[in-house]
Design a protein around this motif. Structure first.
Motif, mmCIF file in Angstrom:
data_model
loop_
_atom_site.group_PDB
_atom_site.id
_atom_site.type_symbol
_atom_site.label_atom_id
_atom_site.label_comp_id
_atom_site.label_asym_id
_atom_site.label_seq_id
_atom_site.Cartn_x
_atom_site.Cartn_y
_atom_site.Cartn_z
ATOM 1 N N ARG A 15 0.811 -1.221 0.000
ATOM 2 C CA ARG A 15 0.000 0.000 0.000
ATOM 3 C C ARG A 15 0.845 1.273 0.000
ATOM 4 O O ARG A 15 0.539 2.225 -0.694
ATOM 5 C CB ARG A 15 -0.911 0.039 1.225
ATOM 6 N N GLY A 16 1.885 1.273 0.841
ATOM 7 C CA GLY A 16 2.723 2.463 0.976
ATOM 8 C C GLY A 16 3.399 2.844 -0.320
ATOM 9 O O GLY A 16 3.438 4.010 -0.705
ATOM 10 N N ALA A 17 3.944 1.851 -1.029
ATOM 11 C CA ALA A 17 4.635 2.129 -2.290
ATOM 12 C C ALA A 17 3.657 2.660 -3.338
ATOM 13 O O ALA A 17 4.019 3.503 -4.155
ATOM 14 C CB ALA A 17 5.323 0.869 -2.795
ATOM 15 N N ALA A 18 2.423 2.177 -3.308
ATOM 16 C CA ALA A 18 1.428 2.644 -4.279
ATOM 17 C C ALA A 18 1.008 4.084 -3.993
ATOM 18 O O ALA A 18 0.787 4.868 -4.905
ATOM 19 C CB ALA A 18 0.211 1.718 -4.250
ATOM 20 N N GLU A 19 0.926 4.431 -2.713
ATOM 21 C CA GLU A 19 0.424 5.756 -2.334
ATOM 22 C C GLU A 19 1.522 6.804 -2.187
ATOM 23 O O GLU A 19 1.311 7.978 -2.472
ATOM 24 C CB GLU A 19 -0.363 5.645 -1.028
ATOM 25 N N TYR A 20 2.695 6.384 -1.740
ATOM 26 C CA TYR A 20 3.796 7.323 -1.471
ATOM 27 C C TYR A 20 5.068 6.848 -2.172
ATOM 28 O O TYR A 20 5.766 5.983 -1.669
ATOM 29 C CB TYR A 20 4.063 7.435 0.036
ATOM 30 N N GLN A 21 5.390 7.439 -3.310
ATOM 31 C CA GLN A 21 6.572 7.017 -4.063
ATOM 32 C C GLN A 21 7.874 7.294 -3.305
ATOM 33 O O GLN A 21 8.856 6.580 -3.479
ATOM 34 C CB GLN A 21 6.637 7.734 -5.430
ATOM 35 N N ASP A 22 7.904 8.331 -2.482
ATOM 36 C CA ASP A 22 9.131 8.702 -1.776
ATOM 37 C C ASP A 22 9.195 8.166 -0.349
ATOM 38 O O ASP A 22 9.979 8.656 0.465
ATOM 39 C CB ASP A 22 9.272 10.232 -1.751
ATOM 40 N N MET A 23 8.398 7.166 -0.046
ATOM 41 C CA MET A 23 8.401 6.589 1.298
ATOM 42 C C MET A 23 9.752 5.923 1.571
ATOM 43 O O MET A 23 10.301 5.231 0.731
ATOM 44 C CB MET A 23 7.286 5.540 1.404
ATOM 45 N N ARG A 24 10.291 6.171 2.763
ATOM 46 C CA ARG A 24 11.542 5.558 3.204
ATOM 47 C C ARG A 24 11.255 4.754 4.471
ATOM 48 O O ARG A 24 10.559 5.234 5.370
ATOM 49 C CB ARG A 24 12.603 6.614 3.531
ATOM 50 N N VAL A 25 11.822 3.557 4.527
ATOM 51 C CA VAL A 25 11.620 2.688 5.690
ATOM 52 C C VAL A 25 12.983 2.182 6.159
ATOM 53 O O VAL A 25 13.830 1.819 5.346
ATOM 54 C CB VAL A 25 10.705 1.487 5.342
ATOM 55 N N SER A 26 13.177 2.180 7.472
ATOM 56 C CA SER A 26 14.378 1.578 8.052
ATOM 57 C C SER A 26 13.945 0.663 9.192
ATOM 58 O O SER A 26 12.871 0.834 9.777
ATOM 59 C CB SER A 26 15.353 2.646 8.547
ATOM 60 N N ALA A 27 14.792 -0.324 9.482
ATOM 61 C CA ALA A 27 14.462 -1.311 10.506
ATOM 62 C C ALA A 27 15.608 -1.470 11.489
ATOM 63 O O ALA A 27 16.783 -1.376 11.120
ATOM 64 C CB ALA A 27 14.144 -2.654 9.861
ATOM 65 N N SER A 28 15.247 -1.718 12.737
ATOM 66 C CA SER A 28 16.192 -2.066 13.805
ATOM 67 C C SER A 28 15.619 -3.285 14.514
ATOM 68 O O SER A 28 14.414 -3.528 14.477
ATOM 69 C CB SER A 28 16.338 -0.918 14.807
#
Length: 172
Positions: A21-34
């Motif tokens: 969903r995020g990639a479809a709605e927000y092209q500039d979405m950035r995600v990081s994980a810890s």
């Protein structure tokens, strides 16, 4: 929890949905994980388990940043499969042990932390919307008699029960 292939846990379902969903709605979405483990009241970076770490991990509360762990590894991820790879890597080095109740009993609590940022433009202003998801896997409470724990396993169980008790007090 990661769950099983036929019945995935909350983390696989959430990350699949986030990237779908995020990639479809927000092209500039950035995600990081810890990925953080709390074992016998000690913090361990499950994405960088190097024991010769220069700085010890600790929990810090900041007025603007909230609660966070300085020096905790934060990996950029661009897909559900990358998140699952990090989760799998960290889970392989989590503290587990056999008890009478479970052949691979988790001896620790773990936090899989996702930080999501998206630039937002309302025409007048450029802003950044950010969110942090703390996905927590708690070790289950133990009864010493049923688990058959002795020595180190018994001390682990006592620490698990103590931290669950504190968590219960915080929630209520």
């Amino acid at each position: 929890s990661a769950g099983h292939e036929r019945d995935p846990g909350i983390v696989p379902r959430l990350t699949a949905e986030l990237f779908e969903r995020g990639a479809a709605e927000y092209q500039d979405m950035r995600v990081s994980a810890s990925f953080l483990e709390i074992y016998n009241e000690q913090l361990k970076d499950l994405l960088n388990p190097d024991l010769k770490r220069k700085k010890a991990l600790y929990v810090h509360q900041h007025p603007q940043m909230g609660v966070y762990v300085p020096y905790l590894t934060e990996e950029a991820v661009i897909s559900h499969s990358e998140c699952m790879g990090l989760l799998d890597f960290g889970n392989k080095i989590r503290a587990t042990s056999q008890t009478n109740m479970n052949s691979t009993s988790s001896r620790s609590h773990a936090l899989f932390i996702l930080r999501i940022t998206c630039p937002m433009n309302d025409g007048k202003f450029q802003r950044i919307r950010s969110s942090t998801l703390n996905l927590i896997d708690l070790a289950g409470s133990e009864r010493v008699k049923k688990s058959g724990a002795e020595g180190q396993r018994m001390r682990e169980g006592q620490n698990i029960n103590s931290s669950l008790s504190v968590l219960g007090q915080v929630i209520s």
